[in-house]
Design a protein around this motif. Structure first.
Motif, PDB file in Angstrom:
ATOM      1  N   ALA A 196     -56.332  41.946  27.509  1.00  0.00           N
ATOM      2  CA  ALA A 196     -55.077  42.663  27.275  1.00  0.00           C
ATOM      3  C   ALA A 196     -55.314  44.169  27.302  1.00  0.00           C
ATOM      4  N   GLY A 197     -56.475  44.596  26.759  1.00  0.00           N
ATOM      5  CA  GLY A 197     -56.790  46.015  26.733  1.00  0.00           C
ATOM      6  C   GLY A 197     -56.942  46.615  28.119  1.00  0.00           C
ATOM      7  N   VAL A 198     -57.582  45.900  29.014  1.00  0.00           N
ATOM      8  CA  VAL A 198     -57.743  46.360  30.391  1.00  0.00           C
ATOM      9  C   VAL A 198     -56.376  46.511  31.051  1.00  0.00           C
ATOM     10  N   LEU A 199     -55.491  45.554  30.777  1.00  0.00           N
ATOM     11  CA  LEU A 199     -54.145  45.596  31.345  1.00  0.00           C
ATOM     12  C   LEU A 199     -53.359  46.778  30.784  1.00  0.00           C
ATOM     13  N   VAL A 200     -53.443  46.962  29.466  1.00  0.00           N
ATOM     14  CA  VAL A 200     -52.734  48.065  28.811  1.00  0.00           C
ATOM     15  C   VAL A 200     -53.220  49.407  29.358  1.00  0.00           C
ATOM     16  N   LYS A 201     -54.540  49.523  29.544  1.00  0.00           N
ATOM     17  CA  LYS A 201     -55.128  50.789  29.991  1.00  0.00           C
ATOM     18  C   LYS A 201     -54.569  51.232  31.340  1.00  0.00           C
ATOM     19  N   THR A 202     -54.282  50.282  32.213  1.00  0.00           N
ATOM     20  CA  THR A 202     -53.757  50.635  33.538  1.00  0.00           C
ATOM     21  C   THR A 202     -52.405  51.340  33.431  1.00  0.00           C
ATOM     22  N   TYR A 203     -51.620  50.965  32.418  1.00  0.00           N
ATOM     23  CA  TYR A 203     -50.318  51.611  32.218  1.00  0.00           C
ATOM     24  C   TYR A 203     -50.466  52.937  31.483  1.00  0.00           C
ATOM     25  N   VAL A 204     -51.302  52.945  30.440  1.00  0.00           N
ATOM     26  CA  VAL A 204     -51.475  54.150  29.630  1.00  0.00           C
ATOM     27  C   VAL A 204     -52.042  55.290  30.472  1.00  0.00           C
ATOM     28  N   GLU A 205     -53.012  54.999  31.325  1.00  0.00           N
ATOM     29  CA  GLU A 205     -53.645  56.042  32.140  1.00  0.00           C
ATOM     30  C   GLU A 205     -52.670  56.649  33.146  1.00  0.00           C
ATOM     31  N   ARG A 206     -51.649  55.895  33.497  1.00  0.00           N
ATOM     32  CA  ARG A 206     -50.648  56.416  34.431  1.00  0.00           C
ATOM     33  C   ARG A 206     -49.439  56.998  33.709  1.00  0.00           C
ATOM     34  N   GLY A 207     -49.516  57.046  32.358  1.00  0.00           N
ATOM     35  CA  GLY A 207     -48.423  57.606  31.574  1.00  0.00           C
ATOM     36  C   GLY A 207     -47.171  56.756  31.591  1.00  0.00           C
ATOM     37  N   MET A 208     -47.345  55.462  31.819  1.00  0.00           N
ATOM     38  CA  MET A 208     -46.212  54.542  31.907  1.00  0.00           C
ATOM     39  C   MET A 208     -46.041  53.768  30.601  1.00  0.00           C
ATOM     40  N   LEU A 209     -44.792  53.352  30.331  1.00  0.00           N
ATOM     41  CA  LEU A 209     -44.553  52.487  29.183  1.00  0.00           C
ATOM     42  C   LEU A 209     -45.173  51.118  29.455  1.00  0.00           C
ATOM     43  N   VAL A 210     -45.789  50.551  28.440  1.00  0.00           N
ATOM     44  CA  VAL A 210     -46.371  49.222  28.583  1.00  0.00           C
ATOM     45  C   VAL A 210     -45.221  48.208  28.664  1.00  0.00           C
ATOM     46  N   PRO A 211     -45.206  47.337  29.680  1.00  0.00           N
ATOM     47  CA  PRO A 211     -44.095  46.396  29.873  1.00  0.00           C
ATOM     48  C   PRO A 211     -43.905  45.446  28.687  1.00  0.00           C
ATOM     49  N   ASP A 212     -42.694  44.926  28.580  1.00  0.00           N
ATOM     50  CA  ASP A 212     -42.344  44.051  27.457  1.00  0.00           C
ATOM     51  C   ASP A 212     -43.281  42.861  27.331  1.00  0.00           C
ATOM     52  N   HIS A 213     -43.567  42.194  28.445  1.00  0.00           N
ATOM     53  CA  HIS A 213     -44.364  40.975  28.356  1.00  0.00           C
ATOM     54  C   HIS A 213     -45.790  41.257  27.894  1.00  0.00           C
ATOM     55  N   VAL A 214     -46.292  42.457  28.212  1.00  0.00           N
ATOM     56  CA  VAL A 214     -47.636  42.831  27.768  1.00  0.00           C
ATOM     57  C   VAL A 214     -47.613  43.176  26.277  1.00  0.00           C
ATOM     58  N   MET A 215     -46.603  43.931  25.844  1.00  0.00           N
ATOM     59  CA  MET A 215     -46.502  44.319  24.439  1.00  0.00           C
ATOM     60  C   MET A 215     -46.316  43.097  23.537  1.00  0.00           C
ATOM     61  N   THR A 216     -45.452  42.179  23.939  1.00  0.00           N
ATOM     62  CA  THR A 216     -45.244  40.998  23.091  1.00  0.00           C
ATOM     63  C   THR A 216     -46.490  40.114  23.069  1.00  0.00           C
ATOM     64  N   ARG A 217     -47.178  40.039  24.196  1.00  0.00           N
ATOM     65  CA  ARG A 217     -48.427  39.265  24.256  1.00  0.00           C
ATOM     66  C   ARG A 217     -49.480  39.853  23.315  1.00  0.00           C
ATOM     67  N   LEU A 218     -49.461  41.160  23.158  1.00  0.00           N
ATOM     68  CA  LEU A 218     -50.410  41.834  22.280  1.00  0.00           C
ATOM     69  C   LEU A 218     -49.972  41.768  20.816  1.00  0.00           C
ATOM     70  N   MET A 219     -48.691  42.063  20.552  1.00  0.00           N
ATOM     71  CA  MET A 219     -48.247  42.260  19.178  1.00  0.00           C
ATOM     72  C   MET A 219     -47.918  40.974  18.430  1.00  0.00           C
ATOM     73  N   LEU A 220     -47.294  40.011  19.080  1.00  0.00           N
ATOM     74  CA  LEU A 220     -46.840  38.831  18.338  1.00  0.00           C
ATOM     75  C   LEU A 220     -47.986  38.049  17.696  1.00  0.00           C
ATOM     76  N   PRO A 221     -49.123  37.829  18.398  1.00  0.00           N
ATOM     77  CA  PRO A 221     -50.234  37.147  17.721  1.00  0.00           C
ATOM     78  C   PRO A 221     -50.748  37.931  16.517  1.00  0.00           C
ATOM     79  N   ARG A 222     -50.758  39.265  16.607  1.00  0.00           N
ATOM     80  CA  ARG A 222     -51.189  40.090  15.474  1.00  0.00           C
ATOM     81  C   ARG A 222     -50.252  39.887  14.287  1.00  0.00           C
ATOM     82  N   LEU A 223     -48.952  39.853  14.580  1.00  0.00           N
ATOM     83  CA  LEU A 223     -47.972  39.703  13.502  1.00  0.00           C
ATOM     84  C   LEU A 223     -48.020  38.300  12.898  1.00  0.00           C
ATOM     85  N   GLU A 224     -48.342  37.319  13.706  1.00  0.00           N
ATOM     86  CA  GLU A 224     -48.489  35.960  13.179  1.00  0.00           C
ATOM     87  C   GLU A 224     -49.615  35.894  12.152  1.00  0.00           C
ATOM     88  N   GLN A 225     -50.644  36.733  12.336  1.00  0.00           N
ATOM     89  CA  GLN A 225     -51.780  36.758  11.414  1.00  0.00           C
ATOM     90  C   GLN A 225     -51.403  37.326  10.047  1.00  0.00           C
TER      91      GLN A 225
END
Length: 226
Positions: A49-78
């Motif tokens: 997920a980090g490699v995927l996120v980095k591709t957006y961050v380095e280009r100054g782009m917003l991280v897409p919804d499906h990537v953000m939910t894939r990252l955040m929802l498991p964290r929140l479940e914990q």
């Protein structure tokens, strides 16, 4: 057993979310969950997920919804069995709906600050990239100019914090945030706080949170500071 309390905070760049969030966490014992921290953690760990996120961050782009939910929802479940304050997620309506499917928030804090105030704050903002620690030369300067207090590493001033870029950032924020604000308003959990001084906004937030957390079945009226 104490009632769980889950909240989120929203606001444009420079609105004081970090300062307000720290005060809430310290005053009410809520766990502070920052999506920015999780993003930096994933990038540093070089996870899939980090490699995927980095591709957006380095280009100054917003991280897409499906990537953000894939990252955040498991964290929140914990931390589903804990009380917390969430900063930086959800940013969009699809993210808000996905979060609502996981758990219902008790309160959403929305900070509104005039453009001139945001411009002044961001012109003096310096950031430690690795940790996300933010300094302001006017009211929260580093101990050594240009250096992070903890690591001593150099601080940077983002190009998108400059006035010419700020207008574009705010337009994007307003377009993306309005459906989220309307969504939480329709659920009766949105509380908006307006002003130019974080220290003056804080007492209103403190009072509303005190009332909400002391009243297990508090009503769902929206709050607007004068």
């Amino acid at each position: 057993m104490a009632k769980l309390f889950r909240a989120a905070i929203m606001g444009p760049p420079g609105s004081g979310k970090g300062t307000i969030s720290r005060r809430i966490a310290q005053s009410f014992g809520l766990q502070y969950l920052s999506s920015g921290h999780y993003l930096r953690e994933c990038i540093a760990a070089n996870t899939e997920a980090g490699v995927l996120v980095k591709t957006y961050v380095e280009r100054g782009m917003l991280v897409p919804d499906h990537v953000m939910t894939r990252l955040m929802l498991p964290r929140l479940e914990q931390v589903i069995g804990h009380s917390w304050l969430l900063d930086g997620f959800p940013r969009t309506l699809p993210q808000a709906r996905e979060l609502n499917n996981l758990c219902q928030l008790d309160m959403v804090i929305n900070l509104t600050v005039p453009f001139e105030t945001l411009k002044d704050r961001l012109s003096e903002r310096w950031v430690h990239p690795a940790s996300g620690r933010v300094y302001n030369m006017g009211f929260n300067p580093p101990l050594v100019e240009g250096r992070d207090d903890i690591t001593g590493e150099p601080l940077i001033h983002h190009d998108d914090d400059k006035p010419e870029a700020l207008m574009a950032r705010l337009r994007i924020y307003k377009d993306v945030a309005k459906p989220v604000i309307d969504f939480y308003k329709s659920l009766g959990i949105l509380h908006s706080f307006s002003g130019t001084d974080t220290d003056r906004i804080w007492p209103y937030i403190n009072t509303v949170l005190t009332n909400k957390m002391d009243t297990p079945h508090s009503d769902a009226r929206q709050t607007q500071t004068p």
